[in-house]
Design a protein around this motif. Structure first.
Motif, PDB file in Angstrom:
ATOM      1  N   ALA A  21       0.849  -1.191   0.000  1.00  0.00           N
ATOM      2  CA  ALA A  21       0.000   0.000   0.000  1.00  0.00           C
ATOM      3  C   ALA A  21       0.880   1.236   0.000  1.00  0.00           C
ATOM      4  N   SER A  22       0.308   2.326  -0.493  1.00  0.00           N
ATOM      5  CA  SER A  22       0.969   3.624  -0.426  1.00  0.00           C
ATOM      6  C   SER A  22      -0.050   4.615   0.099  1.00  0.00           C
ATOM      7  N   THR A  23       0.337   5.387   1.098  1.00  0.00           N
ATOM      8  CA  THR A  23      -0.598   6.345   1.669  1.00  0.00           C
ATOM      9  C   THR A  23      -0.625   7.627   0.844  1.00  0.00           C
ATOM     10  N   THR A  24      -1.653   8.404   1.060  1.00  0.00           N
ATOM     11  CA  THR A  24      -1.718   9.771   0.563  1.00  0.00           C
ATOM     12  C   THR A  24      -1.665  10.680   1.790  1.00  0.00           C
ATOM     13  N   ARG A  25      -1.971  11.949   1.618  1.00  0.00           N
ATOM     14  CA  ARG A  25      -1.959  12.854   2.767  1.00  0.00           C
ATOM     15  C   ARG A  25      -3.305  12.879   3.485  1.00  0.00           C
ATOM     16  N   LEU A  26      -4.263  12.097   3.051  1.00  0.00           N
ATOM     17  CA  LEU A  26      -5.626  12.171   3.565  1.00  0.00           C
ATOM     18  C   LEU A  26      -5.897  11.153   4.667  1.00  0.00           C
ATOM     19  N   GLY A  27      -6.614  11.603   5.699  1.00  0.00           N
ATOM     20  CA  GLY A  27      -7.120  10.692   6.705  1.00  0.00           C
ATOM     21  C   GLY A  27      -6.478  10.769   8.064  1.00  0.00           C
ATOM     22  N   GLY A  28      -5.661  11.803   8.309  1.00  0.00           N
ATOM     23  CA  GLY A  28      -4.977  11.895   9.588  1.00  0.00           C
ATOM     24  C   GLY A  28      -5.425  13.069  10.431  1.00  0.00           C
ATOM     25  N   VAL A  29      -4.616  13.394  11.451  1.00  0.00           N
ATOM     26  CA  VAL A  29      -4.979  14.443  12.411  1.00  0.00           C
ATOM     27  C   VAL A  29      -4.004  15.615  12.413  1.00  0.00           C
ATOM     28  N   SER A  30      -2.938  15.541  11.646  1.00  0.00           N
ATOM     29  CA  SER A  30      -1.958  16.629  11.638  1.00  0.00           C
ATOM     30  C   SER A  30      -2.571  17.911  11.093  1.00  0.00           C
ATOM     31  N   GLN A  31      -2.093  19.038  11.598  1.00  0.00           N
ATOM     32  CA  GLN A  31      -2.576  20.349  11.210  1.00  0.00           C
ATOM     33  C   GLN A  31      -1.653  20.952  10.133  1.00  0.00           C
ATOM     34  N   PRO A  32      -2.140  21.985   9.407  1.00  0.00           N
ATOM     35  CA  PRO A  32      -1.293  22.629   8.400  1.00  0.00           C
ATOM     36  C   PRO A  32       0.031  23.097   9.000  1.00  0.00           C
ATOM     37  N   TRP A  34       1.213  20.276   7.692  1.00  0.00           N
ATOM     38  CA  TRP A  34       1.419  18.825   7.576  1.00  0.00           C
ATOM     39  C   TRP A  34       0.107  18.073   7.332  1.00  0.00           C
ATOM     40  N   HIS A  35      -0.962  18.784   7.142  1.00  0.00           N
ATOM     41  CA  HIS A  35      -2.281  18.166   7.054  1.00  0.00           C
ATOM     42  C   HIS A  35      -2.346  17.127   5.925  1.00  0.00           C
ATOM     43  N   SER A  36      -2.886  15.878   6.198  1.00  0.00           N
ATOM     44  CA  SER A  36      -3.321  15.512   7.532  1.00  0.00           C
ATOM     45  C   SER A  36      -2.709  14.184   7.997  1.00  0.00           C
ATOM     46  N   LEU A  37      -2.378  13.272   7.074  1.00  0.00           N
ATOM     47  CA  LEU A  37      -1.831  11.968   7.472  1.00  0.00           C
ATOM     48  C   LEU A  37      -0.301  11.982   7.354  1.00  0.00           C
ATOM     49  N   ASN A  38       0.330  12.898   8.049  1.00  0.00           N
ATOM     50  CA  ASN A  38       1.795  12.917   8.050  1.00  0.00           C
ATOM     51  C   ASN A  38       2.326  11.763   8.885  1.00  0.00           C
ATOM     52  N   LEU A  39       3.233  10.979   8.295  1.00  0.00           N
ATOM     53  CA  LEU A  39       3.796   9.820   8.978  1.00  0.00           C
ATOM     54  C   LEU A  39       5.274   9.991   9.318  1.00  0.00           C
ATOM     55  N   GLY A  40       5.820  11.166   9.025  1.00  0.00           N
ATOM     56  CA  GLY A  40       7.226  11.419   9.289  1.00  0.00           C
ATOM     57  C   GLY A  40       7.444  12.072  10.641  1.00  0.00           C
ATOM     58  N   THR A  41       8.397  11.550  11.405  1.00  0.00           N
ATOM     59  CA  THR A  41       8.702  12.103  12.724  1.00  0.00           C
ATOM     60  C   THR A  41       9.771  13.194  12.667  1.00  0.00           C
ATOM     61  N   HIS A  42      10.338  13.433  11.505  1.00  0.00           N
ATOM     62  CA  HIS A  42      11.494  14.323  11.374  1.00  0.00           C
ATOM     63  C   HIS A  42      11.170  15.651  10.702  1.00  0.00           C
ATOM     64  N   VAL A  43       9.878  15.981  10.584  1.00  0.00           N
ATOM     65  CA  VAL A  43       9.496  17.175   9.819  1.00  0.00           C
ATOM     66  C   VAL A  43       8.878  18.268  10.697  1.00  0.00           C
ATOM     67  N   ARG A  44       9.107  18.166  12.025  1.00  0.00           N
ATOM     68  CA  ARG A  44       8.687  19.186  12.998  1.00  0.00           C
ATOM     69  C   ARG A  44       7.180  19.219  13.230  1.00  0.00           C
ATOM     70  N   ASP A  45       6.497  18.151  12.892  1.00  0.00           N
ATOM     71  CA  ASP A  45       5.082  18.014  13.219  1.00  0.00           C
ATOM     72  C   ASP A  45       4.961  17.629  14.696  1.00  0.00           C
ATOM     73  N   ASN A  46       3.789  17.813  15.270  1.00  0.00           N
ATOM     74  CA  ASN A  46       3.520  17.407  16.643  1.00  0.00           C
ATOM     75  C   ASN A  46       3.672  15.886  16.746  1.00  0.00           C
ATOM     76  N   PRO A  47       4.590  15.393  17.599  1.00  0.00           N
ATOM     77  CA  PRO A  47       4.820  13.942  17.695  1.00  0.00           C
ATOM     78  C   PRO A  47       3.572  13.152  18.037  1.00  0.00           C
ATOM     79  N   GLN A  48       2.666  13.743  18.828  1.00  0.00           N
ATOM     80  CA  GLN A  48       1.442  13.028  19.176  1.00  0.00           C
ATOM     81  C   GLN A  48       0.562  12.808  17.947  1.00  0.00           C
TER      82      GLN A  48
END
Length: 249
Positions: A21-32, A34-48
């Protein structure tokens, strides 16, 4: 903001026990931004938010979060065999163990999935231009116990040839390895001394040279679809998508 994951399922003739599978950016909780399905921990998004996004992905795929073999990608050619302890610096992973997920994070670089036709081994590679030029795909193909003629590959979402402008040094680097690379570059009309690069064609060339002729995908451009895909070149600060492959028992 949608709460449903928009997953791309590779269209390739993989054996039944090979799942991908390959994800898109849709379906997550990250805010702009990074909205919304950001899966990277190294891009300064909220870790939670990233933790929640990864949990949503695992749930959608009916997998345990611990099954994902995340990497610290460095645009090199190192490959690890999953499972591994920690988060190794590598740009590809492979496994023969059921339930272990080979995972690649991208936002323009090319994710490549591979498996053998017998369904005994899978691999995932992060093929930015540096790693691609240096031989990351050849490293992955060489890690298979099956002959290269029995390996198939899928090229995931990446920067398309209409948007990937590079300097002369990039073209020269590929040409130094294989003169056929010239076919994947066209002169840029925007800036003198620059070229438009087709990273899909370059990957196909390298795979073919390594003996893999069954190559699928390569038709999803991250830059041209901001609603669906993250793109570092387009947006700068942005999230990361995941491209995944694993074996079912």
């Amino acid at each position: 903001m949608t709460s449903e994951l928009d997953l791309i399922r590779p269209d390739w003739p993989a054996p039944d026990r090979v799942r991908a599978a390959s994800t898109t950016r849709l379906g997550g909780v990250s805010q702009p931004p990074w909205h919304s399905l950001n899966l990277g921990t190294h891009v300064r998004d909220n870790p939670q938010y990233v933790t929640e996004n990864r949990a949503r992905l695992a749930s959608e795929l009916s997998l345990e979060s611990a099954a994902f073999g995340w990497l610290s990608q460095v645009h090199g050619t190192d490959l690890v065999t999953s499972p591994v302890d920690g988060i190794p610096e590598a740009d590809a992973s492979t496994t023969t163990q059921a339930g272990q997920v080979c995972a690649i994070l991208t936002a323009d670089c090319l994710p490549v999935l591979l498996c053998d036709r017998a369904g005994t081994q899978v691999a995932a590679a992060h093929a930015g231009w540096r790693g691609l030029c240096a031989g990351i795909l050849e490293q992955v193909v060489a890690s298979f116990t099956a002959p290269s003629a029995e390996i198939i590959a899928w090229l995931g979402p990446a920067i398309g040839p209409a948007h990937f402008e590079v300097g002369q040094e990039v073209r020269d680097a590929f040409m130094a390895v294989d003169a056929r690379a010239a076919e994947a570059f066209s002169v840029s009309g925007a800036r003198p001394g620059h070229f438009m690069a087709d990273i899909y064609s370059l990957a196909r060339q390298r795979l073919e040279k390594a003996g893999v002729s069954a190559v699928y995908g390569g038709d999803l451009c991250t830059v041209s679809d901001p609603q669906r895909f993250y793109s570092y070149r387009r947006d700068g600060q942005t999230g990361r998508m995941a491209t995944l492959v694993w074996l079912e028992p």
